[in-house]
Design an enzyme around this catalytic site. Structure first.
Site, PDB file in Angstrom:
ATOM      1  N   LYS A   1      15.312   0.746   4.715  1.00 57.39           N
ATOM      2  CA  LYS A   1      14.714   1.184   3.441  1.00 57.39           C
ATOM      3  C   LYS A   1      14.687   2.723   3.365  1.00 57.39           C
ATOM      4  O   LYS A   1      14.978   3.313   2.322  1.00 57.39           O
ATOM      5  CB  LYS A   1      13.305   0.595   3.345  1.00 57.39           C
ATOM      6  CG  LYS A   1      12.411   1.197   2.302  1.00 57.39           C
ATOM      7  CD  LYS A   1      12.803   0.833   0.897  1.00 57.39           C
ATOM      8  CE  LYS A   1      11.938   1.601  -0.099  1.00 57.39           C
ATOM      9  NZ  LYS A   1      12.368   1.467  -1.466  1.00 57.39           N
TER      10      LYS A   1
ATOM     11  N   LEU B   1       0.842  -1.208   0.000  1.00 53.83           N
ATOM     12  CA  LEU B   1       0.000   0.000   0.000  1.00 53.83           C
ATOM     13  C   LEU B   1       0.873   1.252   0.000  1.00 53.83           C
ATOM     14  O   LEU B   1       2.078   1.186   0.254  1.00 53.83           O
ATOM     15  CB  LEU B   1      -0.906  -0.023   1.239  1.00 53.83           C
ATOM     16  CG  LEU B   1      -1.784  -1.270   1.402  1.00 53.83           C
ATOM     17  CD1 LEU B   1      -2.626  -1.164   2.657  1.00 53.83           C
ATOM     18  CD2 LEU B   1      -2.672  -1.465   0.184  1.00 53.83           C
ATOM     19  N   PRO B   2       0.267   2.424  -0.259  1.00 49.81           N
ATOM     20  CA  PRO B   2       1.093   3.631  -0.378  1.00 49.81           C
ATOM     21  C   PRO B   2       1.844   4.032   0.899  1.00 49.81           C
ATOM     22  O   PRO B   2       3.057   4.250   0.851  1.00 49.81           O
ATOM     23  CB  PRO B   2       0.083   4.720  -0.770  1.00 49.81           C
ATOM     24  CG  PRO B   2      -1.064   3.979  -1.393  1.00 49.81           C
ATOM     25  CD  PRO B   2      -1.119   2.659  -0.682  1.00 49.81           C
TER      26      PRO B   2
ATOM     27  N   THR C   1       6.357   0.777   2.024  1.00 47.96           N
ATOM     28  CA  THR C   1       7.353   1.583   2.733  1.00 47.96           C
ATOM     29  C   THR C   1       6.600   2.516   3.680  1.00 47.96           C
ATOM     30  O   THR C   1       5.858   3.396   3.217  1.00 47.96           O
ATOM     31  CB  THR C   1       8.194   2.422   1.749  1.00 47.96           C
ATOM     32  OG1 THR C   1       8.811   1.545   0.820  1.00 47.96           O
ATOM     33  CG2 THR C   1       9.261   3.216   2.488  1.00 47.96           C
TER      34      THR C   1
ATOM     35  N   LYS D   1       7.190  11.259   0.406  1.00 48.17           N
ATOM     36  CA  LYS D   1       6.790  10.543   1.631  1.00 48.17           C
ATOM     37  C   LYS D   1       8.014   9.918   2.303  1.00 48.17           C
ATOM     38  O   LYS D   1       8.213  10.061   3.516  1.00 48.17           O
ATOM     39  CB  LYS D   1       5.789   9.440   1.268  1.00 48.17           C
ATOM     40  CG  LYS D   1       5.430   8.537   2.429  1.00 48.17           C
ATOM     41  CD  LYS D   1       4.886   7.197   1.970  1.00 48.17           C
ATOM     42  CE  LYS D   1       5.902   6.377   1.243  1.00 48.17           C
ATOM     43  NZ  LYS D   1       5.561   4.994   1.037  1.00 48.17           N
TER      44      LYS D   1
HETATM   45  P1  NAD Z   1       0.608   2.701  -6.042  1.00 44.16           P
HETATM   46  O1  NAD Z   1      -0.031   3.961  -5.578  1.00 44.16           O
HETATM   47  O2  NAD Z   1       0.842   2.464  -7.491  1.00 44.16           O
HETATM   48  O3  NAD Z   1      -0.213   1.424  -5.487  1.00 44.16           O
HETATM   49  C1  NAD Z   1      -0.841   1.363  -4.260  1.00 44.16           C
HETATM   50  C2  NAD Z   1      -2.121   0.579  -4.440  1.00 44.16           C
HETATM   51  O4  NAD Z   1      -2.743   0.370  -3.166  1.00 44.16           O
HETATM   52  C3  NAD Z   1      -3.165   1.301  -5.315  1.00 44.16           C
HETATM   53  O5  NAD Z   1      -3.566   0.440  -6.374  1.00 44.16           O
HETATM   54  C4  NAD Z   1      -4.304   1.583  -4.348  1.00 44.16           C
HETATM   55  O6  NAD Z   1      -5.582   1.548  -4.961  1.00 44.16           O
HETATM   56  C5  NAD Z   1      -4.140   0.468  -3.342  1.00 44.16           C
HETATM   57  N1  NAD Z   1      -4.757   0.707  -2.039  1.00 44.16           N
HETATM   58  C6  NAD Z   1      -4.635   1.780  -1.231  1.00 44.16           C
HETATM   59  N2  NAD Z   1      -5.328   1.599  -0.082  1.00 44.16           N
HETATM   60  C7  NAD Z   1      -5.883   0.358  -0.183  1.00 44.16           C
HETATM   61  C8  NAD Z   1      -6.708  -0.417   0.671  1.00 44.16           C
HETATM   62  N3  NAD Z   1      -7.114   0.030   1.864  1.00 44.16           N
HETATM   63  N4  NAD Z   1      -7.089  -1.648   0.249  1.00 44.16           N
HETATM   64  C9  NAD Z   1      -6.692  -2.111  -0.957  1.00 44.16           C
HETATM   65  N5  NAD Z   1      -5.907  -1.428  -1.808  1.00 44.16           N
HETATM   66  C10 NAD Z   1      -5.515  -0.212  -1.424  1.00 44.16           C
HETATM   67  O7  NAD Z   1       1.979   2.607  -5.234  1.00 44.16           O
HETATM   68  P2  NAD Z   1       3.276   1.705  -5.605  1.00 44.16           P
HETATM   69  O8  NAD Z   1       4.166   2.494  -6.497  1.00 44.16           O
HETATM   70  O9  NAD Z   1       2.814   0.351  -6.006  1.00 44.16           O
HETATM   71  O10 NAD Z   1       3.987   1.675  -4.168  1.00 44.16           O
HETATM   72  C11 NAD Z   1       3.490   0.844  -3.116  1.00 44.16           C
HETATM   73  C12 NAD Z   1       4.485   0.909  -1.969  1.00 44.16           C
HETATM   74  O11 NAD Z   1       5.767   0.455  -2.430  1.00 44.16           O
HETATM   75  C13 NAD Z   1       4.711   2.327  -1.411  1.00 44.16           C
HETATM   76  O12 NAD Z   1       4.826   2.262  -0.021  1.00 44.16           O
HETATM   77  C14 NAD Z   1       6.009   2.772  -2.083  1.00 44.16           C
HETATM   78  O13 NAD Z   1       6.698   3.724  -1.294  1.00 44.16           O
HETATM   79  C15 NAD Z   1       6.757   1.449  -2.178  1.00 44.16           C
HETATM   80  N6  NAD Z   1       7.740   1.360  -3.261  1.00 44.16           N
HETATM   81  C16 NAD Z   1       7.447   1.802  -4.520  1.00 44.16           C
HETATM   82  C17 NAD Z   1       8.403   1.691  -5.529  1.00 44.16           C
HETATM   83  C18 NAD Z   1       8.120   2.160  -6.935  1.00 44.16           C
HETATM   84  O14 NAD Z   1       9.069   2.208  -7.752  1.00 44.16           O
HETATM   85  N7  NAD Z   1       6.869   2.494  -7.291  1.00 44.16           N
HETATM   86  C19 NAD Z   1       9.650   1.116  -5.261  1.00 44.16           C
HETATM   87  C20 NAD Z   1       9.917   0.635  -3.971  1.00 44.16           C
HETATM   88  C21 NAD Z   1       8.935   0.760  -2.986  1.00 44.16           C
END
Ligand code: NAD
Length: 296
Positions: A171, A65-66, A96, A246
């Site tokens: 991280k 999740l975000p 994260t 964030k």
């Molecule tokens: P994103 O915003 O693309 O995906 C998050 C998903 O969670 C969305 O599809 C959203 O609809 C869903 N969501 C939110 N609340 C929810 C709930 N209560 N129930 C079900 N689904 C829910 O974000 P992302 O890029 O996939 O990143 C996710 C995590 O990974 C974050 O914490 C980010 O910091 C970390 N991260 C991202 C990357 C990257 O390159 N994008 C790399 C490393 C770590």
């Protein structure tokens, strides 16, 4: 093969879940966005109508999740998921988030007899697709051992940083450095271009010199230098500016808590904050290069 509940199918969670489907696991998936669920269902997963339904009889629960508020909102409270997860399940929380949030949720899980690790990832969306992510784990070693077969389907490197929350601390340190390096790389490339250099030639030089870093070599922010990067696609997809913001905020909080000094991390946080305030929050974080580029 195991029955896995996967919650949060965004840029990272989507391809991670897909790799578990490909490995032959039975996936039950949930996201707030129906289109994200559909992609997984088309690949062979089963859709749940709610997070609660997804964890019915789950051997493993994975969330991606975000931010902290989403994770705490999902697991804790009267209607929280911990009330529904079977006590035999293993929970892998891959978002994260703040180390304090990770500890709070892990503690609540432990009180219900549920095993949980924090397992944030590094490696970007490319790593999620290619199953080459690095997992940075906090929690009990025995729980990490139980999680290892699933983490190995989604990643290549697995580190045990320490007890609950330690994965998040490591991280956050990594991402603070990444934020600084991407801003620094952008500044250096813009300086070279403003003085007549070709950004690709300069990037090739840096890649074999002492300024080399991941941002220059694998995720170059300058359009036209590399294919298959967000810079080649108008900064769509990838790792959002607001997600980087964030993480830099989490670094600032961790510094305050420990009375540590992070002057470069704070400068980077302010740069990404300015960039986000100009309407760029949803773009990939490498778009920070636009702060340094001449418009003409
Ligand atoms: P994103 O915003 O693309 O995906 C998050 C998903 O969670 C969305 O599809 C959203 O609809 C869903 N969501 C939110 N609340 C929810 C709930 N209560 N129930 C079900 N689904 C829910 O974000 P992302 O890029 O996939 O990143 C996710 C995590 O990974 C974050 O914490 C980010 O910091 C970390 N991260 C991202 C990357 C990257 O390159 N994008 C790399 C490393 C770590």
């Amino acid at each position: 093969m195991s029955r896995i509940a996967f919650i949060g199918l965004g840029h990272m969670g989507g391809p991670m879940a897909l790799n578990l489907v490909k490995a032959g696991h039975e996936l039950v998936v949930f996201d707030l966005v129906p289109a994200a669920i559909k992609t997984l269902v088309d690949a062979g997963a089963r859709a749940a109508v709610s997070a609660e339904q997804s964890v019915d009889n789950a051997d493993v629960v994975i969330s991606m999740l975000p931010a902290s508020k989403h994770v705490e909102g999902l697991y804790l409270g009267e209607s929280g998921l911990l009330k529904h997860i079977p006590s035999s399940s293993l929970v892998l929380e891959c978002s994260t988030i703040a180390p304090e949030s990770a500890r709070k949720v892990a503690q609540a899980a432990k009180q219900r007899g549920i095993r949980m690790i924090d397992a944030p990832v590094s490696g970007g969306t490319g790593g999620a697709v290619a199953a080459t992510l690095t997992f940075i784990v906090g929690g009990e070693a025995v729980d990490l051992d139980a999680a290892r077969p699933y983490l190995e389907e989604m990643g290549k490197n697995i580190f045990h940083a320490g007890e609950a929350g330690a994965g998040q601390v490591a991280k956050i340190c990594n991402n603070m450095l990444l934020g600084v390096l991407m801003a620094g790389t952008s500044e250096a490339l813009a300086l070279g271009v403003a003085n007549g250099l070709d950004p690709k030639v300069l990037s090739d030089i840096i890649a074999k010199s002492s300024g080399r870093n991941w941002a220059t070599e694998l995720y170059n922010p300058w359009p036209g230098v590399m294919d298959n990067t967000p810079a080649a696609k108008g900064y769509a997809g990838g790792f959002g500016v607001d997600l980087m913001l964030k993480d830099l905020g989490l670094a600032a909080e961790s510094a305050l808590n420990a009375r540590a000094s992070v002057p470069l991390g704070e400068l980077a946080r302010n740069l990404y904050s300015m960039h986000s305030a100009q309407g760029n929050g949803a773009l990939d974080f490498s778009s920070i290069v636009n702060l340094f580029k001449r418009s003409a």
